[in-house]
Design a protein around this motif. Structure first.
Motif, PDB file in Angstrom:
ATOM      1  N   ARG A  69       1.095  -1.094   0.083  1.00 15.73           N
ATOM      2  CA  ARG A  69       0.133  -0.200  -0.101  1.00 15.73           C
ATOM      3  C   ARG A  69       0.363   1.467  -0.221  1.00 15.73           C
ATOM      4  O   ARG A  69       1.936   1.646   0.546  1.00 15.73           O
ATOM      5  N   VAL A  70       0.168   2.602  -0.560  1.00 18.46           N
ATOM      6  CA  VAL A  70       0.953   4.046  -0.777  1.00 18.46           C
ATOM      7  C   VAL A  70       1.214   4.328   0.335  1.00 18.46           C
ATOM      8  O   VAL A  70      -0.277   3.887   0.518  1.00 18.46           O
ATOM      9  N   LEU A  71       1.659   4.408   1.469  1.00 20.94           N
ATOM     10  CA  LEU A  71       1.297   5.022   2.597  1.00 20.94           C
ATOM     11  C   LEU A  71       1.208   7.002   2.187  1.00 20.94           C
ATOM     12  O   LEU A  71       0.684   7.513   2.698  1.00 20.94           O
ATOM     13  N   MET A  72       2.447   7.923   1.905  1.00 17.14           N
ATOM     14  CA  MET A  72       2.869   8.958   1.206  1.00 17.14           C
ATOM     15  C   MET A  72       3.294   9.359   0.161  1.00 17.14           C
ATOM     16  O   MET A  72       4.243   8.186  -0.682  1.00 17.14           O
ATOM     17  N   GLU A  73       2.809  10.200  -0.924  1.00 21.46           N
ATOM     18  CA  GLU A  73       3.794   9.644  -2.412  1.00 21.46           C
ATOM     19  C   GLU A  73       3.673  11.836  -2.270  1.00 21.46           C
ATOM     20  O   GLU A  73       3.122  12.476  -1.708  1.00 21.46           O
ATOM     21  N   GLY A  74       5.387  12.243  -2.234  1.00 19.50           N
ATOM     22  CA  GLY A  74       5.443  13.803  -3.193  1.00 19.50           C
ATOM     23  C   GLY A  74       6.561  13.556  -3.582  1.00 19.50           C
ATOM     24  O   GLY A  74       7.610  13.384  -4.047  1.00 19.50           O
ATOM     25  N   TRP A  75       7.419  14.582  -2.263  1.00 21.82           N
ATOM     26  CA  TRP A  75       8.870  14.760  -1.967  1.00 21.82           C
ATOM     27  C   TRP A  75       9.779  14.678  -1.273  1.00 21.82           C
ATOM     28  O   TRP A  75       9.347  14.587  -0.013  1.00 21.82           O
ATOM     29  N   ILE A  76      10.754  13.872  -1.224  1.00 24.61           N
ATOM     30  CA  ILE A  76      11.792  13.670   0.092  1.00 24.61           C
ATOM     31  C   ILE A  76      12.846  15.048  -0.302  1.00 24.61           C
ATOM     32  O   ILE A  76      12.594  15.554  -1.162  1.00 24.61           O
TER      33      ILE A  76
END
Length: 397
Positions: free
Chosen positions: A383-390
């Motif tokens: 499951r994806v928990l979070m997406e965006g930028w590190i």
């Protein structure tokens, strides 16, 4: 004084099986990190928050356990009949290095799902509804993994009713096939799957003792010993071992000597810089025990018990690659795993681990006196928990 700014790198934080990791598309990494080397390692160390003398990973995405200190890179594959190349890095918690010596079976599940999320699979191969077969090249060990990822309305179906011990909430089931999982080229020993050419060895560990051991290369190099031979029942949970410094040092000593016997290292000192492989695990016959969740696992519902250590600590459940080793060894009469499971021929085994149980199947056969395994199969979820930028400081790598 001019201080460096933070930079942003596209990334996705995912759970795969009983592990979590930070996933990147190769093309999204800074140019200096798009190839192996110190820059890539330094970036991943900063992303996770290592090395951390406090052992907390407060200043990074890691969770200060072997299950949560992981980074993954995926890219479109140039290999025939494969969709993506999957590269896995196990980030040390307290030391400044990234171990690239093996795969993560749990995150292999997330690799299949991420390949779809990240647009790395040909849209023509993705059904509107059904199951997408994602063909993964595992670049660390040079093996093929097939992930059967459920799809709904053209997107990965993540929610579902599949329950996995060690994971709190149910999700959609992803079936994984590890093709030809024996690491035949890894060792200098006499056997392909068994580097010493024997199903059981007498492993002499100076200052500790001599133990019966099955040394196997399938899924991940693994050293199996009998729980009773090292003073355990096989029902132990993390607190029984991870708070015992002397026990952890003994396990590491056994692991180092096993690695030397398997031909994975040339000197004992090298084991310290190869924390991810081999794994060390201990087995015992099936028995009733209480899992870490508090529920009772009935001995009648499992074939054997297995406990495994990862990065120097007892794992809270079971590493996916080690599960492949368990399933493979269980399928071969005469190994310690097979004997603990009751002996005989079998194509699947359900074993108890600290969080509950897991079933894994393997197809093994003997050809001209040598054992081979064509595939190992297990079910996990992702499951994806979070997406965006590190975000990391620009001078991190």
């Amino acid at each position: 004084m001019t201080l460096p700014p933070q930079i942003k790198i596209p990334a996705t934080y995912m759970r795969g099986g009983t592990s979590k990791g930070v996933f990147f598309r190769l093309q999204d990494l800074p140019e200096s990190c798009q190839q192996p080397g110190p820059a890539r390692d330094q970036l991943f160390l900063r992303v996770i928050g290592s090395p951390d003398p406090y052992g907390k990973h407060i200043d990074g995405m890691g969770g200060a356990t072997s299950s949560t200190s992981k980074c993954v890179i995926l890219s479109k594959s140039s290999r025939p009949d494969h969709d993506v190349d999957y590269l896995y890095g196990q980030v040390s918690i307290d030391k400044a290095f990234v171990d690239w010596s093996g795969n993560c079976g749990n995150l292999s599940t997330a690799a299949g799902a991420f390949a779809l999320h990240a647009g790395l699979v040909d849209p023509a191969r993705i059904p509107e509804n059904g199951v997408c077969t994602v063909r993964i090249w595992q670049a660390n060990i040079g093996k093929t993994i097939i992930a059967h990822v459920p799809v709904s309305h053209g997107q990965v179906q993540e929610t579902g009713e599949f329950e996995l011990d060690g994971v709190t909430f149910p999700a959609a089931e992803i079936v994984l096939e590890f093709l030809d999982p024996a690491d035949e080229g890894e060792c200098d020993g006499g056997g392909a799957m068994f580097p010493t050419g024997r199903l059981v060895d007498d492993l002499e560990v100076p200052g500790v003792g001599t133990f019966k051991a099955t040394l196997i290369n399938a899924g991940i190099p693994t050293i199996f010993v009998n729980a009773a031979d090292i003073g355990y029942t096989g029902s132990e949970l993390q607190e029984a071992i991870n708070n015992d410094t002397a026990a952890l040092m003994r396990f590491e000593t056994i692991r180092a000597h096993g690695a030397l016997r398997m031909g994975l290292i040339k000197t004992l000192d090298e084991a310290a810089t190869r924390q991810h492989t081999p794994k060390i695990a201990f087995v015992a016959p099936a028995a009733d025990y209480k899992a870490s969740s508090g529920k009772t696992v009935a001995g009648k519902d499992i074939d054997l018990q297995v406990r495994a250590l990862s990065m120097g600590k007892l794992h809270h459940a079971m590493m996916g690659t080690c599960a492949v080793a368990i399933g493979t060894a269980a399928a071969i009469p005469g190994t310690l795993v097979n004997i603990a499971a009751g002996g005989g021929e079998r194509t699947a085994v359900r074993f108890g681990h600290p969080s509950g149980t897991l079933r894994v199947g393997a197809e093994a056969k003997q050809i001209n006196g040598d054992w081979t395994v064509s595939r190992a199969i297990m079910s996990r979820s992702a499951r994806v928990l979070m997406e965006g930028w590190i975000r990391v400081p620009a001078d991190s790598f």
